[in-house]
Scaffold this active site. Sequence first.
Site, mmCIF file in Angstrom:
data_model
loop_
_atom_site.group_PDB
_atom_site.id
_atom_site.type_symbol
_atom_site.label_atom_id
_atom_site.label_comp_id
_atom_site.label_asym_id
_atom_site.label_seq_id
_atom_site.Cartn_x
_atom_site.Cartn_y
_atom_site.Cartn_z
ATOM 1 N N LYS A 5 -41.999 25.468 -3.748
ATOM 2 C CA LYS A 5 -41.514 24.595 -2.679
ATOM 3 C C LYS A 5 -40.281 23.777 -3.100
ATOM 4 O O LYS A 5 -39.940 23.716 -4.292
ATOM 5 C CB LYS A 5 -42.661 23.663 -2.258
ATOM 6 C CG LYS A 5 -43.801 24.368 -1.520
ATOM 7 C CD LYS A 5 -44.863 23.347 -1.126
ATOM 8 C CE LYS A 5 -45.920 23.931 -0.235
ATOM 9 N NZ LYS A 5 -46.917 22.884 0.142
ATOM 10 N N TYR A 14 -46.028 27.122 9.378
ATOM 11 C CA TYR A 14 -47.041 26.064 9.325
ATOM 12 C C TYR A 14 -47.608 25.722 10.710
ATOM 13 O O TYR A 14 -48.128 24.623 10.905
ATOM 14 C CB TYR A 14 -46.457 24.813 8.662
ATOM 15 C CG TYR A 14 -46.521 24.848 7.139
ATOM 16 C CD1 TYR A 14 -47.728 25.038 6.466
ATOM 17 C CD2 TYR A 14 -45.378 24.658 6.367
ATOM 18 C CE1 TYR A 14 -47.801 25.059 5.078
ATOM 19 C CE2 TYR A 14 -45.445 24.674 4.966
ATOM 20 C CZ TYR A 14 -46.658 24.872 4.343
ATOM 21 O OH TYR A 14 -46.732 24.881 2.961
ATOM 22 N N PHE A 58 -48.740 14.781 9.811
ATOM 23 C CA PHE A 58 -47.744 15.025 8.759
ATOM 24 C C PHE A 58 -46.795 16.183 9.077
ATOM 25 O O PHE A 58 -45.925 16.512 8.276
ATOM 26 C CB PHE A 58 -48.432 15.253 7.404
ATOM 27 C CG PHE A 58 -49.391 16.429 7.342
ATOM 28 C CD1 PHE A 58 -48.928 17.728 7.208
ATOM 29 C CD2 PHE A 58 -50.770 16.219 7.409
ATOM 30 C CE1 PHE A 58 -49.808 18.802 7.138
ATOM 31 C CE2 PHE A 58 -51.664 17.289 7.347
ATOM 32 C CZ PHE A 58 -51.178 18.588 7.203
ATOM 33 N N ARG A 79 -55.327 30.208 -5.809
ATOM 34 C CA ARG A 79 -55.731 28.866 -5.358
ATOM 35 C C ARG A 79 -56.243 28.055 -6.542
ATOM 36 O O ARG A 79 -56.000 26.853 -6.640
ATOM 37 C CB ARG A 79 -56.815 28.933 -4.265
ATOM 38 C CG ARG A 79 -56.410 29.538 -2.921
ATOM 39 C CD ARG A 79 -55.435 28.737 -2.111
ATOM 40 N NE ARG A 79 -55.849 27.395 -1.792
ATOM 41 C CZ ARG A 79 -55.249 26.623 -0.858
ATOM 42 N NH1 ARG A 79 -54.221 27.083 -0.153
ATOM 43 N NH2 ARG A 79 -55.653 25.410 -0.636
ATOM 44 N N THR A 117 -54.749 20.395 -3.025
ATOM 45 C CA THR A 117 -53.565 20.025 -2.239
ATOM 46 C C THR A 117 -52.956 18.709 -2.718
ATOM 47 O O THR A 117 -51.750 18.602 -2.904
ATOM 48 C CB THR A 117 -53.959 19.888 -0.745
ATOM 49 O OG1 THR A 117 -54.621 21.087 -0.335
ATOM 50 C CG2 THR A 117 -52.748 19.634 0.120
ATOM 51 N N ARG A 174 -50.398 22.133 -9.718
ATOM 52 C CA ARG A 174 -50.182 20.884 -8.980
ATOM 53 C C ARG A 174 -50.462 19.660 -9.831
ATOM 54 O O ARG A 174 -49.767 18.643 -9.729
ATOM 55 C CB ARG A 174 -51.016 20.896 -7.698
ATOM 56 C CG ARG A 174 -50.346 21.765 -6.610
ATOM 57 C CD ARG A 174 -51.263 22.036 -5.467
ATOM 58 N NE ARG A 174 -50.557 22.531 -4.283
ATOM 59 C CZ ARG A 174 -51.173 23.011 -3.213
ATOM 60 N NH1 ARG A 174 -52.501 23.057 -3.169
ATOM 61 N NH2 ARG A 174 -50.486 23.448 -2.176
ATOM 62 N N ASN A 197 -45.939 19.058 -3.175
ATOM 63 C CA ASN A 197 -46.939 19.532 -4.133
ATOM 64 C C ASN A 197 -46.588 20.889 -4.750
ATOM 65 O O ASN A 197 -47.450 21.614 -5.217
ATOM 66 C CB ASN A 197 -48.336 19.517 -3.499
ATOM 67 C CG ASN A 197 -48.407 20.373 -2.261
ATOM 68 O OD1 ASN A 197 -47.438 21.034 -1.899
ATOM 69 N ND2 ASN A 197 -49.559 20.375 -1.605
ATOM 70 N N HIS A 231 -47.157 26.719 -2.583
ATOM 71 C CA HIS A 231 -48.057 27.170 -1.513
ATOM 72 C C HIS A 231 -48.785 28.418 -1.984
ATOM 73 O O HIS A 231 -48.209 29.242 -2.694
ATOM 74 C CB HIS A 231 -47.260 27.523 -0.243
ATOM 75 C CG HIS A 231 -48.072 28.300 0.756
ATOM 76 N ND1 HIS A 231 -48.903 27.690 1.660
ATOM 77 C CD2 HIS A 231 -48.221 29.642 0.944
ATOM 78 C CE1 HIS A 231 -49.516 28.627 2.385
ATOM 79 N NE2 HIS A 231 -49.124 29.821 1.968
ATOM 80 N N GLU A 237 -48.833 36.263 6.043
ATOM 81 C CA GLU A 237 -47.735 35.512 5.430
ATOM 82 C C GLU A 237 -46.782 36.452 4.680
ATOM 83 O O GLU A 237 -45.564 36.266 4.718
ATOM 84 C CB GLU A 237 -48.315 34.444 4.486
ATOM 85 C CG GLU A 237 -49.028 33.343 5.261
ATOM 86 C CD GLU A 237 -49.781 32.331 4.401
ATOM 87 O OE1 GLU A 237 -50.385 31.411 4.965
ATOM 88 O OE2 GLU A 237 -49.771 32.465 3.166
HETATM 89 N N1 UDP Z 1 -49.555 18.131 3.549
HETATM 90 C C1 UDP Z 1 -49.037 16.857 3.738
HETATM 91 N N2 UDP Z 1 -49.923 15.816 3.953
HETATM 92 C C2 UDP Z 1 -51.270 15.995 4.014
HETATM 93 C C3 UDP Z 1 -51.779 17.292 3.843
HETATM 94 C C4 UDP Z 1 -50.913 18.334 3.608
HETATM 95 O O1 UDP Z 1 -47.830 16.659 3.703
HETATM 96 O O2 UDP Z 1 -52.008 15.020 4.205
HETATM 97 C C5 UDP Z 1 -48.620 19.257 3.301
HETATM 98 C C6 UDP Z 1 -48.664 19.758 1.840
HETATM 99 O O3 UDP Z 1 -47.344 20.140 1.455
HETATM 100 C C7 UDP Z 1 -49.612 20.928 1.947
HETATM 101 C C8 UDP Z 1 -49.208 21.512 3.308
HETATM 102 O O4 UDP Z 1 -48.978 20.368 4.110
HETATM 103 O O5 UDP Z 1 -49.459 21.840 0.871
HETATM 104 C C9 UDP Z 1 -50.235 22.407 3.949
HETATM 105 O O6 UDP Z 1 -51.482 21.730 3.971
HETATM 106 P P1 UDP Z 1 -52.840 22.467 3.611
HETATM 107 O O7 UDP Z 1 -53.958 21.566 4.011
HETATM 108 O O8 UDP Z 1 -52.823 23.848 4.178
HETATM 109 O O9 UDP Z 1 -52.819 22.507 1.999
HETATM 110 P P2 UDP Z 1 -52.630 23.724 0.970
HETATM 111 O O10 UDP Z 1 -53.225 24.958 1.590
HETATM 112 O O11 UDP Z 1 -51.134 23.859 0.728
HETATM 113 O O12 UDP Z 1 -53.355 23.284 -0.270
HETATM 114 MG MG MG Z 2 -52.963 25.794 3.454
#
Ligand code: UDP
Ligand code: MG
Length: 138
Positions: free
Chosen positions: A9, A49, A57, A85, A91, A102, A112, A115, A126
């Site tokens: 990212k 997204y 957010f 993962r 996250t 992370r 973070n 992805h 994707e």
């Molecule tokens: N994100 C954010 N605020 C939040 C949760 C998520 O800005 O409270 C952003 C963060 O960059 C995250 C992305 O949105 O990686 C997608 O969220 P998701 O819950 O899918 O997390 P991931 O699958 O990336 O762990």
């Molecule tokens: Mg996600």
Amino acid sequence: MDQTFSIIKPDATKRNLTGSINSFIEKSGLRIIAQKRIKLSKDQAEKFYEIHSDKSFFSDLIEYMTSEPVVVQVLQGKNAVKKYREVMGATNPENADEGTIRKLFALNVQENSVHGSDSDENASKEIEFFFDEKEIVG
Ligand code: UDP
Ligand code: MG
């Protein structure tokens, strides 16, 4: 062999961490079988997204994801989705386990660093969103 989709990212490309993150990925046993550095358009980021479009957010997330280049990749390996993962960590880096990408590199819950797809079904979608079949070279 199983595949997953990965993004390095904007916070990470900006801080010159592409190689460090990919070193982590390769050490985990996953293989990078497709890769390109691109700047996401607003339209691409919003589509990618879409599932988060109702979240508070969302607009900040789109601004962040289009702020700097990203590196999109296809990773291959046994149980690639689950494995990546685990390698990424939670996250929110505050909740990420020691030794995860992370925990080591992420700045906060938004910035973070990486992805990774959350299911085989989403991994396929994707990968298709960013790569032609002929760009996945093994
Ligand atoms: N994100 C954010 N605020 C939040 C949760 C998520 O800005 O409270 C952003 C963060 O960059 C995250 C992305 O949105 O990686 C997608 O969220 P998701 O819950 O899918 O997390 P991931 O699958 O990336 O762990
Ligand atoms: Mg996600």
